[in-house]
Motif scaffolding. Structure first.
Motif, PDB file in Angstrom:
ATOM      1  N   ILE A 151      37.873  61.753  21.554  1.00 37.67           N
ATOM      2  CA  ILE A 151      36.572  61.535  20.908  1.00 37.67           C
ATOM      3  C   ILE A 151      36.554  62.182  19.528  1.00 37.67           C
ATOM      4  O   ILE A 151      36.068  61.607  18.549  1.00 37.67           O
ATOM      5  CB  ILE A 151      35.428  62.076  21.796  1.00 37.67           C
ATOM      6  N   ILE A 152      37.091  63.387  19.446  1.00 34.16           N
ATOM      7  CA  ILE A 152      37.104  64.105  18.169  1.00 34.16           C
ATOM      8  C   ILE A 152      38.172  63.564  17.219  1.00 34.16           C
ATOM      9  O   ILE A 152      37.910  63.236  16.063  1.00 34.16           O
ATOM     10  CB  ILE A 152      37.341  65.619  18.385  1.00 34.16           C
ATOM     11  N   ASN A 153      39.402  63.496  17.714  1.00 31.84           N
ATOM     12  CA  ASN A 153      40.531  63.176  16.842  1.00 31.84           C
ATOM     13  C   ASN A 153      40.972  61.715  16.872  1.00 31.84           C
ATOM     14  O   ASN A 153      41.605  61.245  15.939  1.00 31.84           O
ATOM     15  CB  ASN A 153      41.727  64.067  17.217  1.00 31.84           C
ATOM     16  N   GLY A 154      40.643  61.021  17.958  1.00 34.38           N
ATOM     17  CA  GLY A 154      41.124  59.653  18.104  1.00 34.38           C
ATOM     18  C   GLY A 154      40.609  58.702  17.043  1.00 34.38           C
ATOM     19  O   GLY A 154      41.307  57.778  16.634  1.00 34.38           O
ATOM     20  N   TYR A 155      39.387  58.938  16.588  1.00 36.20           N
ATOM     21  CA  TYR A 155      38.776  58.009  15.630  1.00 36.20           C
ATOM     22  C   TYR A 155      38.118  58.750  14.464  1.00 36.20           C
ATOM     23  O   TYR A 155      37.173  58.247  13.859  1.00 36.20           O
ATOM     24  CB  TYR A 155      37.734  57.131  16.347  1.00 36.20           C
ATOM     25  N   LYS A 156      38.642  59.923  14.141  1.00 32.06           N
ATOM     26  CA  LYS A 156      37.992  60.709  13.089  1.00 32.06           C
ATOM     27  C   LYS A 156      38.017  60.002  11.736  1.00 32.06           C
ATOM     28  O   LYS A 156      37.102  60.181  10.930  1.00 32.06           O
ATOM     29  CB  LYS A 156      38.628  62.090  12.986  1.00 32.06           C
ATOM     30  N   TYR A 173      33.234  62.387   8.474  1.00 27.60           N
ATOM     31  CA  TYR A 173      33.334  62.640   7.045  1.00 27.60           C
ATOM     32  C   TYR A 173      33.189  64.143   6.844  1.00 27.60           C
ATOM     33  O   TYR A 173      32.220  64.752   7.329  1.00 27.60           O
ATOM     34  CB  TYR A 173      32.250  61.894   6.264  1.00 27.60           C
ATOM     35  N   ASN A 174      34.163  64.750   6.146  1.00 24.62           N
ATOM     36  CA  ASN A 174      34.167  66.213   5.973  1.00 24.62           C
ATOM     37  C   ASN A 174      34.097  66.941   7.317  1.00 24.62           C
ATOM     38  O   ASN A 174      33.374  67.937   7.477  1.00 24.62           O
ATOM     39  CB  ASN A 174      33.022  66.664   5.058  1.00 24.62           C
ATOM     40  N   ASN A 175      34.816  66.392   8.295  1.00 30.32           N
ATOM     41  CA  ASN A 175      34.987  67.024   9.611  1.00 30.32           C
ATOM     42  C   ASN A 175      33.718  67.073  10.455  1.00 30.32           C
ATOM     43  O   ASN A 175      33.631  67.841  11.420  1.00 30.32           O
ATOM     44  CB  ASN A 175      35.560  68.447   9.480  1.00 30.32           C
ATOM     45  N   VAL A 176      32.722  66.280  10.096  1.00 28.68           N
ATOM     46  CA  VAL A 176      31.561  66.104  10.974  1.00 28.68           C
ATOM     47  C   VAL A 176      31.300  64.603  11.115  1.00 28.68           C
ATOM     48  O   VAL A 176      31.694  63.809  10.257  1.00 28.68           O
ATOM     49  CB  VAL A 176      30.288  66.812  10.430  1.00 28.68           C
ATOM     50  N   PHE A 177      30.647  64.226  12.211  1.00 32.45           N
ATOM     51  CA  PHE A 177      30.388  62.812  12.443  1.00 32.45           C
ATOM     52  C   PHE A 177      29.357  62.282  11.461  1.00 32.45           C
ATOM     53  O   PHE A 177      28.402  62.983  11.082  1.00 32.45           O
ATOM     54  CB  PHE A 177      29.910  62.586  13.879  1.00 32.45           C
ATOM     55  N   LYS A 178      29.562  61.048  11.052  1.00 37.21           N
ATOM     56  CA  LYS A 178      28.610  60.397  10.154  1.00 37.21           C
ATOM     57  C   LYS A 178      27.245  60.347  10.827  1.00 37.21           C
ATOM     58  O   LYS A 178      27.134  60.230  12.048  1.00 37.21           O
ATOM     59  CB  LYS A 178      29.091  58.990   9.806  1.00 37.21           C
ATOM     60  N   ASN A 179      26.217  60.412  10.025  1.00 38.27           N
ATOM     61  CA  ASN A 179      24.840  60.495  10.528  1.00 38.27           C
ATOM     62  C   ASN A 179      24.526  59.369  11.510  1.00 38.27           C
ATOM     63  O   ASN A 179      24.743  58.193  11.214  1.00 38.27           O
ATOM     64  CB  ASN A 179      23.862  60.451   9.348  1.00 38.27           C
ATOM     65  N   GLY A 180      24.012  59.747  12.672  1.00 35.75           N
ATOM     66  CA  GLY A 180      23.593  58.765  13.675  1.00 35.75           C
ATOM     67  C   GLY A 180      24.681  58.336  14.635  1.00 35.75           C
ATOM     68  O   GLY A 180      24.431  57.545  15.547  1.00 35.75           O
TER      69      GLY A 180
END
Length: 327
Positions: A43-48, A53-60
């Motif tokens: 979940i974290i690395n498979g589709y980063k 973006y900048n090591n956090v998930f895009k908004n929403g």
């Protein structure tokens, strides 16, 4: 000693996703059920590259968004894997036919050096290839095992079924030119190509290798969409110009790095090497369904872009379906 990657419970994993990685939580109980079945790492690395973006998930972005893409990707890769097995099978059938016809059916004979073209600098590679193939003489796998126990020889069309794909490709690289030509002429898209044998053979081996390497990545559930094969395996498209129409892969695409070492190069190679009109058409139809499904989920277009597919891939596949349609 404190570990830098300590064990975390499912609740702690969920909390880290929300607080540190800023994933949007909608239904905690459901999301924890997902964490119990899908890898937290994936979940974290498979589709980063797709969702972060900048090591956090895009908004929403939600966990469900990631899982939906993962499910559709699984179908997409399953299609590629399935038809790659046909590519391997067709190649081995043609290789076995040529070896049997031009050499002999006797396994103690047809692997001897006298039947092959072995440059001095590749003698060690040939010896290694033959030794790996001979390991199948002791296999417990069928059908070779049956021939070992019940017949007085193991013909190539039996032995090659239990020989690894890469070893069969390596054996092809030592064939005499007349046998290489015989095999390539048995592929309709190669036989119609007005190019010298050396260039055909070189790019034929590159296509087989690309299919094999991507297939292995898929089989081991590795990350595939951003994988690229070694530059030495790159298809040299200008050497086989016209093997597929420019509306499927143009020189502008190639100059932009598309279809050379990427997942699209695997698709290109499967189309060329899947030398059966019915299966080629079926592959293209299933491929389109898979890509359409991916494009319908959040950031599906981004996934295809990172995988190096052209933006109008669906239209290009339609054109190929029409080209190879069964009358």
């Amino acid at each position: 000693m404190p570990y830098d990657k300590p064990f975390k419970t499912y609740d702690e994993q969920h909390q880290k996703l929300v607080s540190d990685y800023k994933i949007t939580s909608i239904d905690k109980d459901f999301e924890i059920e997902i964490l119990k079945t899908f890898s937290y790492y994936n979940i974290i690395n498979g589709y980063k590259e797709i969702f972060m973006y900048n090591n956090v998930f895009k908004n929403g972005t939600t966990i469900l968004d990631i899982i939906e893409l993962s499910i559709h990707e699984k179908y997409f890769l399953t299609v590629l894997f399935k038809y790659s097995t046909y590519v391997e099978e067709f190649f081995k059938v043609k290789l076995a036919y040529s070896v049997s016809k031009n050499n002999t059916e006797d396994h103690l004979e047809y692997l001897k050096t006298k039947y092959y073209l072995i440059p001095k600098k590749r003698r060690a590679k040939f010896k290694s290839t033959i030794n790996k193939i001979k390991e199948s003489f002791n296999t417990k796998d069928q059908p070779t095992r049956h021939y070992i126990d019940n017949h007085n020889h193991i013909p190539p069309w039996i032995l090659f079924k239990n020989v690894y794909f890469n070893n069969a490709i390596d054996l092809f690289s030592f064939l005499k030119p007349s046998m290489e030509k015989e095999i390539l002429d048995d592929y309709s898209l190669f036989t119609n190509l007005n190019v010298i044998l050396d260039l055909k053979s070189k790019n034929f081996k590159k296509m087989l290798t690309i299919v094999r390497k991507f297939r292995n990545k898929i089989a081991h559930n590795s990350k595939v969409f951003n994988y690229r094969v070694d530059p030495n395996d790159e298809i040299v498209h200008h050497e086989i110009q016209g093997i597929l129409p420019a509306y499927f892969l143009s020189f502008k695409d190639i100059n932009n790095g598309i279809g050379r070492t990427d997942l699209f190069a695997m698709v290109f190679s499967i189309i060329v090497l899947l030398d059966n009109k019915f299966l080629r058409n079926l592959f293209l139809q299933e491929l389109k369904i898979a890509i359409t499904n991916i494009k319908q989920v959040k950031y599906g277009d981004t996934y295809l872009s990172v995988a190096n597919f052209p933006l109008d891939i669906e239209d290009r596949i339609d054109s190929m379906i029409n080209l190879f349609k069964i009358n």
